[in-house]
Enzyme design. Structure first.
Site, PDB file in Angstrom:
ATOM      1  N   ASP A 207      17.677   4.048   8.772  1.00 27.56           N
ATOM      2  CA  ASP A 207      18.274   5.457   9.523  1.00 27.56           C
ATOM      3  C   ASP A 207      17.401   6.276  10.029  1.00 27.56           C
ATOM      4  OD1 ASP A 207      20.955   6.845   9.310  1.00 27.56           O
ATOM      5  OD2 ASP A 207      19.804   8.124   8.152  1.00 27.56           O
ATOM      6  N   GLU A 267       4.287  -9.404   3.819  1.00 28.28           N
ATOM      7  CA  GLU A 267       3.810  -9.876   2.590  1.00 28.28           C
ATOM      8  C   GLU A 267       5.121 -10.756   2.056  1.00 28.28           C
ATOM      9  OE1 GLU A 267       2.557  -6.801  -0.189  1.00 28.28           O
ATOM     10  OE2 GLU A 267       1.280  -5.952   1.207  1.00 28.28           O
TER      11      GLU A 267
END
Length: 548
Positions: A207, A267
């Protein structure tokens, strides 16, 4: 907690179709008139049947709900009105079982004023989180530190009597902005992202992604300079548009934070980000910067196609500019979402245009280069709901009524069964927003029974898009047209497809260029214009596709 093995294509998001679910309004299972996570789980088979790749869930976190969940008080929990973390895990497991990715709305530019961080920060100027939000002294006359405005109306500053300082808020005064210049804030927000990564989510819709940083000098925004020869002094109902927002958002420091965010996602396998960029006429430039280099965001969307304009000229202008400046990034296109008037209402002039425009819009969207966001109910061709003032829940609409009616008209509950009260959204007696009678007649079950419905058109069109790799991430080249037509070629690995769209209310002819004279028409769902004397004859709101 659900455990999910994330395997497969790490670039699944390129060309993906993402279906946005507004949890309050999707399906209620408790009878309280408010949608919940169990309701989403119940309806996942329907979403999967559309042929989409992922769902995007608007905020479901713990919140006072001053801005319908975009004011978060706990980033690592589910608000009781929506259910529990266990409900979320069950929903995500079922989504993955159905082949759907799960993208959640991460609102990290600001928190609720009920968040423990803000409660501590406002308590004194010396506590451990004193600098976690944007605090500033008043001017000598007691007024706000500068001229920054709130999108939701009024100054972008609120006085706090305990600290005897102002704090900044881009939205409601109960949504204080975090100070991303503080490294501890950055690490805390990355920690909330990691919480959901560990839980197995596939990505994040970010957002107001260009609102994270502010100008440390708190310089005043200059006014917008209008060209009286071309536009005159044009403003909408909100004075926010009268400023050139050089200093309260889109700051250069944001780049390094986005790199940190991307490094965290790297990751984990097969995760993605889609950023919301609201930056006026600079939005596509900001999008290009934020998605370039494969080390920041995976993709972004702007408000350029979330406009009132459904014309060949407008779409070509926006897409051409995007292709010109977004050279190694990625865009996500949409015609509707939870913040704008539903697109059939924006685009149609009369009620009988609703169905042809709804069908043509998804056909155009599916042919563009980029990923796609769909908003719940658009596959039914739902128009904007016309609500009475006393029914409004959106603080933005309440503030600017009647000149601006807010966002509630696109947030009314989903309609599932045409013969049930409230369209089958709830078994209770009242819904959090009214369900318009005209929506109930367009419910899912009614459209399932009609082979020519908008719903079936969406399914066929998304299947057509998926069947042609050139439409997912192939090149797009516009063709010149004499009439107001949208014409382009999509191409990848030897597959070349010609598309011509007539977005006008009159029949149009498209003379096939000599190089395309031997084109072979390819049936596109819902359309089959005649080709006569080297020209494609298109009816109003018609479309044509051919192999070239």
């Amino acid at each position: 907690m659900a455990t999910v093995a994330h395997k497969g294509d790490p670039n699944w998001w390129r060309g993906a179709v993402i279906y946005q679910v507004y949890p309050r309004s999707f399906q209620d299972t408790t009878g309280d008139g408010i949608g919940d996570i169990k309701g989403i789980t119940q309806r996942l088979p329907y979403i999967a049947s559309l042929g989409v790749d992922a769902i995007w869930l608007s905020p479901f976190f713990t919140s006072p709900m001053a801005d319908m969940g975009y004011d978060v008080s706990d980033y690592c929990n589910v608000d009781p009105m929506f259910g529990t973390l266990a409900d979320f895990d069950e929903m995500m497991e079922e989504a993955h079982h159905l082949g759907l990715k799960v993208v959640i709305d991460q609102v990290i530019s600001h928190t609720s004023d009920q968040h423990p961080w803000f409660i501590e920060s406002r308590a004194s100027r010396t506590n451990a989180r004193a600098d976690w939000y944007i605090w500033a002294d008043p001017k000598p006359d007691g007024t706000a530190p500068n001229n920054w405005l709130s999108i939701f109306g009024g100054p972008g500053w609120e006085w706090d009597g305990v600290r005897k300082q102002y704090y900044m808020h881009n939205f409601l005064s109960s949504q204080p902005d975090l100070n991303f210049h503080n490294p501890d804030v950055q690490e805390a927000m990355l920690g909330t992202v990691k919480f959901w990564l560990e839980r197995g989510v596939d990505g994040f819709r970010l957002d107001t992604v260009n609102y994270y940083f502010h100008d440390k000098q708190l310089r005043n925004n200059p006014p917008v300079v209008y060209d009286p020869q071309s536009t005159g002094l044009e403003t909408d109902t909100n004075p926010y548009s009268m400023q050139n927002h050089l200093y309260d958002k889109s700051q250069p420091e944001n780049i390094e934070f986005l790199k940190k965010l991307r490094a965290l996602l790297e990751e984990y396998d097969c995760r993605t980000t889609v950023g919301e960029v609201g930056d006026g006429d600079r939005s596509l430039t900001t999008l290009a910067i934020y998605t370039s280099g494969n080390d920041k965001l995976h993709m972004c969307y702007t408000f350029d196609l979330l406009s009132p304009h459904f014309t060949a000229a407008h779409i070509r202008k926006v897409v051409s500019k995007c292709q010109e400046i977004v050279t190694n990034g990625w865009v996500c296109w949409a015609f509707s979402n939870h913040d704008v008037v539903r697109h059939v209402s924006r685009f149609m002039e009369t009620a009988d245009e609703r169905e042809p425009i709804a069908k043509l819009a998804i056909s155009v969207l599916s042919a563009l280069r980029g990923s796609i966001c769909l908003y719940q109910g658009e596959e039914l061709g739902l128009p904007e709901a016309d609500l009475a003032f006393e029914d409004l829940r959106d603080p933005y609409g309440i503030r600017f009524w009647p000149a601006f009616k807010g966002r509630d008209g696109c947030r009314t509950p989903m309609v599932w069964q045409s013969g049930k009260p409230h369209g089958g959204f709830t078994q209770g007696g009242k819904t959090w927003l009214p369900v318009p009678a005209e929506h109930v007649t367009l419910a899912v079950d009614a459209q399932e029974a009609d082979g020519d419905s908008i719903l079936h058109h969406y399914r066929k069109t998304l299947a057509f898009r998926k069947a042609h790799p050139a439409l997912l991430d192939g090149d797009l080249t516009f063709l010149d047209t004499q009439a107001d037509l949208l014409a382009f070629i999509r191409e990848k690995n030897g597959e070349r497809l010609l598309f011509v769209f007539n977005l006008t209310r009159e029949a149009q002819d498209f003379p096939l260029p000599a190089a395309l004279a031997q084109s072979h028409p390819l049936p596109m769902p819902g359309y089959g214009p005649a080709v006569e004397d080297g020209s494609v004859r298109l009816k109003p709101f018609d479309a044509f596709c051919a192999r070239v």
